[in-house]
Scaffold this motif. Structure first.
Motif, PDB file in Angstrom:
ATOM      1  N   TRP A  16      25.675  75.250  86.793  1.00  0.00           N
ATOM      2  CA  TRP A  16      25.685  75.395  85.344  1.00  0.00           C
ATOM      3  C   TRP A  16      26.830  76.315  84.931  1.00  0.00           C
ATOM      4  N   SER A  17      27.498  75.952  83.842  1.00  0.00           N
ATOM      5  CA  SER A  17      28.504  76.840  83.263  1.00  0.00           C
ATOM      6  C   SER A  17      27.808  77.901  82.414  1.00  0.00           C
ATOM      7  N   THR A  18      28.541  78.970  82.099  1.00  0.00           N
ATOM      8  CA  THR A  18      27.977  80.028  81.263  1.00  0.00           C
ATOM      9  C   THR A  18      27.461  79.457  79.947  1.00  0.00           C
ATOM     10  N   ARG A  19      28.285  78.606  79.351  1.00  0.00           N
ATOM     11  CA  ARG A  19      27.905  77.941  78.098  1.00  0.00           C
ATOM     12  C   ARG A  19      28.106  76.440  78.269  1.00  0.00           C
ATOM     13  N   GLU A  20      27.070  75.684  77.977  1.00  0.00           N
ATOM     14  CA  GLU A  20      27.119  74.225  78.071  1.00  0.00           C
ATOM     15  C   GLU A  20      26.936  73.649  76.667  1.00  0.00           C
ATOM     16  N   ILE A  21      27.885  72.816  76.249  1.00  0.00           N
ATOM     17  CA  ILE A  21      27.801  72.173  74.930  1.00  0.00           C
ATOM     18  C   ILE A  21      27.799  70.668  75.144  1.00  0.00           C
TER      19      ILE A  21
ATOM     20  N   GLU B  91      24.014  69.986  71.133  1.00  0.00           N
ATOM     21  CA  GLU B  91      23.206  70.927  71.912  1.00  0.00           C
ATOM     22  C   GLU B  91      24.114  71.964  72.555  1.00  0.00           C
ATOM     23  N   VAL B  92      23.646  73.212  72.573  1.00  0.00           N
ATOM     24  CA  VAL B  92      24.338  74.277  73.286  1.00  0.00           C
ATOM     25  C   VAL B  92      23.289  75.057  74.064  1.00  0.00           C
ATOM     26  N   SER B  93      23.625  75.402  75.303  1.00  0.00           N
ATOM     27  CA  SER B  93      22.714  76.205  76.124  1.00  0.00           C
ATOM     28  C   SER B  93      23.500  77.363  76.730  1.00  0.00           C
ATOM     29  N   ILE B  94      22.849  78.528  76.765  1.00  0.00           N
ATOM     30  CA  ILE B  94      23.456  79.750  77.275  1.00  0.00           C
ATOM     31  C   ILE B  94      22.611  80.251  78.448  1.00  0.00           C
ATOM     32  N   GLN B  95      23.278  80.613  79.535  1.00  0.00           N
ATOM     33  CA  GLN B  95      22.550  81.204  80.653  1.00  0.00           C
ATOM     34  C   GLN B  95      22.028  82.583  80.262  1.00  0.00           C
ATOM     35  N   GLN B  96      20.695  82.762  80.304  1.00  0.00           N
ATOM     36  CA  GLN B  96      20.100  84.016  79.860  1.00  0.00           C
ATOM     37  C   GLN B  96      20.406  85.169  80.809  1.00  0.00           C
ATOM     38  N   SER B  97      20.800  84.868  82.038  1.00  0.00           N
ATOM     39  CA  SER B  97      21.129  85.947  82.973  1.00  0.00           C
ATOM     40  C   SER B  97      22.330  86.746  82.502  1.00  0.00           C
ATOM     41  N   LEU B  98      23.114  86.152  81.563  1.00  0.00           N
ATOM     42  CA  LEU B  98      24.296  86.845  81.072  1.00  0.00           C
ATOM     43  C   LEU B  98      24.030  87.591  79.773  1.00  0.00           C
ATOM     44  N   LEU B  99      22.792  87.496  79.286  1.00  0.00           N
ATOM     45  CA  LEU B  99      22.466  88.203  78.055  1.00  0.00           C
ATOM     46  C   LEU B  99      22.140  89.649  78.415  1.00  0.00           C
TER      47      LEU B  99
ATOM     48  N   THR C 244      25.369  80.835  69.272  1.00  0.00           N
ATOM     49  CA  THR C 244      25.053  79.457  69.702  1.00  0.00           C
ATOM     50  C   THR C 244      25.749  78.441  68.800  1.00  0.00           C
ATOM     51  N   THR C 245      26.934  78.818  68.317  1.00  0.00           N
ATOM     52  CA  THR C 245      27.706  77.880  67.492  1.00  0.00           C
ATOM     53  C   THR C 245      28.025  76.625  68.298  1.00  0.00           C
TER      54      THR C 245
ATOM     55  N   ARG D 258      35.332  85.722  75.480  1.00  0.00           N
ATOM     56  CA  ARG D 258      33.900  85.952  75.331  1.00  0.00           C
ATOM     57  C   ARG D 258      33.104  85.237  76.414  1.00  0.00           C
ATOM     58  N   TRP D 259      33.511  84.011  76.737  1.00  0.00           N
ATOM     59  CA  TRP D 259      32.723  83.187  77.656  1.00  0.00           C
ATOM     60  C   TRP D 259      33.503  82.971  78.954  1.00  0.00           C
ATOM     61  N   PRO D 260      32.902  83.359  80.097  1.00  0.00           N
ATOM     62  CA  PRO D 260      33.599  83.150  81.377  1.00  0.00           C
ATOM     63  C   PRO D 260      33.935  81.683  81.635  1.00  0.00           C
ATOM     64  N   LEU D 261      33.024  80.775  81.248  1.00  0.00           N
ATOM     65  CA  LEU D 261      33.305  79.351  81.438  1.00  0.00           C
ATOM     66  C   LEU D 261      32.465  78.548  80.450  1.00  0.00           C
ATOM     67  N   THR D 262      33.138  77.706  79.668  1.00  0.00           N
ATOM     68  CA  THR D 262      32.468  76.789  78.743  1.00  0.00           C
ATOM     69  C   THR D 262      32.728  75.360  79.196  1.00  0.00           C
TER      70      THR D 262
END
Length: 722
Positions: free
Chosen positions: A114-119, A127-135, A228-229, A333-337
């Protein structure tokens, strides 16, 4: 992906590892639906629930049903965040009214990480998903009892100050179609297109839909804000020359923060990612142009689908492709989108000109050509070839005909399209060349194609005219050739470019001289190396063979004789079938043959219920409008009278009216029909052969004489109007 099928005959399903299934169009009934069974029971999937829960149901370009599910969708279960399972039902209403339900168990394993941010930009949702481990503000020390009251969502727009942002609870957001959930280690935001709080903007000339959403966590006395834009391109595909073209901005500025570092792009079709060699083999191209990513797919390329239509009377094609496009980038901001787009792209209908390619004449004298290419939904129904004589015709319904005048075969291509190959002999009697001298002859050929598009049944036509010249070797001795036109028989005498002609033509044993030419209405034409004699179908030089509902079969016997040695150099017996709607023939052996059209009355008379004077004499053959009678002069009630030196034989075709009531008839349902047939023979000679054009039927009871304008010539009178 695996799919289990039960409950009788199961659907044919093809699936790929992106949580999707495909159902063949041949399996679909009158209506189909997908359904789920959860703790609340069994329920059907609605359009609103599909976009809310991360499902896509669409009809592909080939008419197949495609179902796709997000890994983070409702009812999708995961083991260790790498294996995903979905259980659903496919419900099909069949044509017989029965309902069949098929349980499907979908399974897919995550390929890669999984990437840090998946759109995800799907057909019906974003849809956008964020890995919660990075929050950073969340930890395992947080109470597991935290509920939805601790999470809110803030919607903002670029043109309004932050204080005007709208903050909603999860329940309020869900009422507007916004799905927010925590799935395992992911925070998920999902919404349909054209949602109440979305915006449409242009980026590099491309239409984008944006939802600027921020998830707010309440952590004790502080809040943690998670961006989560989501932004997706909404432009349609266009046709650019020979390609389907789709563009997206190279940098999606609403999603990029600080320096943009590209980490690559990939594309695929029908859910499959293609390698660079596969893209090159299919002609797919991904390039940059003025800050935009351009994706080009050639028309007819493997993986696309061509649909046919008719645009202002011209054959046209639209191309569709189920495109998968993914790209990755890094920013401050995002290591990998990772941004993935699933789009069923379609071009408008573009007029196409079928390519006509002729080939050299084979050693067997066959002229071969191809026309195409056409999409898979096009089929050829009829072909006509006008080569100067009668039309050569091929129809789909008679493609198994015994003669091989015109053969048609279908040539399939690797991309699913096809062309048609046609062959016919140039020596065919219906193909008449023009001898232009200099050792060449030219064939002027006009082709007319009738084609149909399935399943709409739309018909279109294509016409082509070509000229084909070949070398012509003049014969050392005269050669005869016969051709047929709609109303005449053509005799060609090939003699080569000789200064003096030393041959004579004989038709049916009679020398061709100017008296015979004038009497028979012949048309003579002389060229450098050949001469032609056109003999009208009604000419006394023609020999009657047969009369059927298909037409009059007549022929001629021709010979060419050396005028000095009287040696017969060549002979020709040639027959033609001349179309005739109605015809009446008096044969020299004492027989009448008539083809009559009985539909001139109002209402039309049924031909299969007509008879002669002797009502037991019925037609030998009928179709929907005509009847064929053939009888001897001493049968079927035929009468004979004397007029001067002629014997006049007469009969009548009639149709008995049905009166109602039968016991005391007052009214009738049918039109009266009476048609008199009459043949005149010299009293001392019965060798007369006469063809008379019919015999217009009459609605009154007056008998109509068959006498018409005629030409008297050597005991033969002829009058024919096809």
């Amino acid at each position: 992906m695996a799919a289990s099928q039960q409950c009788g005959v199961a659907p044919r399903l093809a699936s790929v590892c992106s949580q999707s299934i495909t159902t063949r169009s041949s399996f679909l009934g009158l209506m189909f639906r997908f359904a789920f069974e959860d703790q609340n029971g069994f329920h059907f999937l609605s359009n609103q629930e599909a976009s809310f829960c991360g499902y896509t149901v669409l009809i592909s370009g080939v008419g197949e049903v495609v179902f796709r599910a997000s890994f983070l969708g409702c009812h999708v279960h995961s083991k260790r965040g790498t294996d995903y399972h979905l259980h659903l039902w496919f419900v099909n209403l069949q044509s017989d009214g029965k309902v069949a339900a098929y349980p499907l168990q979908l399974h897919c394993s995550l390929q890669g990480q999984w990437s840090t941010r998946e759109i995800v930009c799907e057909e019906n949702y974003m849809e956008v998903s964020i890995q919660q481990s990075l929050l950073s503000g969340t930890s395992k020390t947080e109470k597991k009892g935290d509920d939805e009251a601790d999470i809110t969502v803030m919607f903002s727009t670029e043109d309004r100050p932050p204080e005007q942002a709208r903050v909603l609870s999860l329940t309020e957001a869900a009422a507007l179609g916004y799905h927010i959930s925590q799935r395992g280690s992911h925070l998920v935001f999902r919404c349909p297109y054209s949602s109440p709080l979305s915006q449409s903007v242009k980026e590099r000339g491309v239409d984008l839909e944006i939802v600027r959403a921020t998830i707010l966590y309440r952590l004790r006395s502080n809040f943690l804000a998670v961006d989560t834009t989501v932004a997706c391109a909404q432009n349609e595909a266009t046709a650019d020359g020979p390609d389907l073209l789709w563009t997206v901005p190279y940098v999606l500025s609403p999603l990029v923060h600080g320096q943009f570092r590209d980490r690559g792009m990939r594309m695929g079709v029908n859910g499959w990612t293609l390698s660079e060699p596969e893209n090159a083999e299919r002609g797919f191209k991904v390039g940059l142009q003025e800050g935009r990513v351009e994706i080009r797919i050639p028309f007819g390329a493997h993986g696309g689908h061509l649909k046919s239509g008719v645009l202002r009377g011209q054959y046209s094609q639209s191309m569709s492709v189920d495109l998968f496009f993914t790209r990755q980038w890094e920013d401050e901001r995002w290591p990998l989108t990772q941004h993935r787009s699933f789009r069923l792209l379609k071009t408008p209908f573009i007029p196409q000109v079928p390519v006509f390619t002729s080939k050299a004449v084979s050693s067997k004298g066959l002229f071969s050509f191809t026309v195409g290419s056409f999409a898979a939904d096009v089929s050829l129904q009829k072909v006509t070839v006008d080569g100067g004589g009668d039309l050569l015709t091929w129809t789909w319904s008679h493609q198994t005909q015994h003669d091989t005048d015109l053969s048609v075969s279908r040539l399939s291509h690797s991309n699913g399209s096809h062309s048609y190959q046609l062959r016919f002999p140039l020596s065919h009697t219906k193909i008449i060349p023009e001898f232009v001298g200099g050792g060449y002859k030219v064939y002027s050929l006009s082709f007319s194609f009738t084609l149909i598009i399935s399943p709409s049944g739309e018909v279109f036509y294509h016409q082509v005219t070509i000229e084909h010249s070949i070398e012509y070797a003049a014969p050392s001795s005269p050669k005869l050739e016969g051709k047929c036109t709609d109303s005449s028989l053509l005799v060609l005498l090939h003699h080569g470019a000789q200064a003096e002609l030393q041959w004579e033509l004989f038709l049916a044993g009679r020398k061709l001289d100017w008296d015979l030419v004038e009497m028979g209405g012949f048309l003579l034409k002389a060229e450098d190396d050949y001469m032609s004699v056109e003999i009208p179908s009604y000419s006394p030089g023609m020999h009657f063979e047969e009369l059927t509902l298909q037409g009059l079969v007549s022929g001629v016997e021709v010979s060419v004789v050396d005028s000095v040695s009287l040696k017969v150099e060549d002979t020709l017996v040639h027959k033609c079938t001349f179309p005739a709607r109605e015809l009446f023939v008096c044969l020299p052996e004492g027989r009448m043959v008539a083809v009559v059209d009985t539909t001139h009355t109002i209402p039309p008379t049924h031909p299969n219920r007509t008879t002669l004077l002797d009502h037991s004499c019925v037609p030998m053959e009928t179709d929907s409008a005509r009847a064929l009678f053939s009888f001897s002069l001493d049968s079927c009630g035929t009468t004979v009278t004397t007029e001067g030196s002629f014997l006049v034989y007469e009969n009548q075709i009639s149709y008995r009216q049905e009166f109602l009531p039968v016991d005391d008839p007052l009214i009738h349902r049918d039109s009266p029909y009476r048609l008199t047939l009459q043949c005149r023979y010299p009293a001392n000679d019965t060798r007369t052969f006469a063809i008379r054009h019919p015999l217009n039927s009459s609605v009154n009871l007056t008998a109509m004489s068959a006498k018409r304008r005629h030409r008297e010539a050597a005991n033969t009178s002829v009058c024919l109007k096809p």
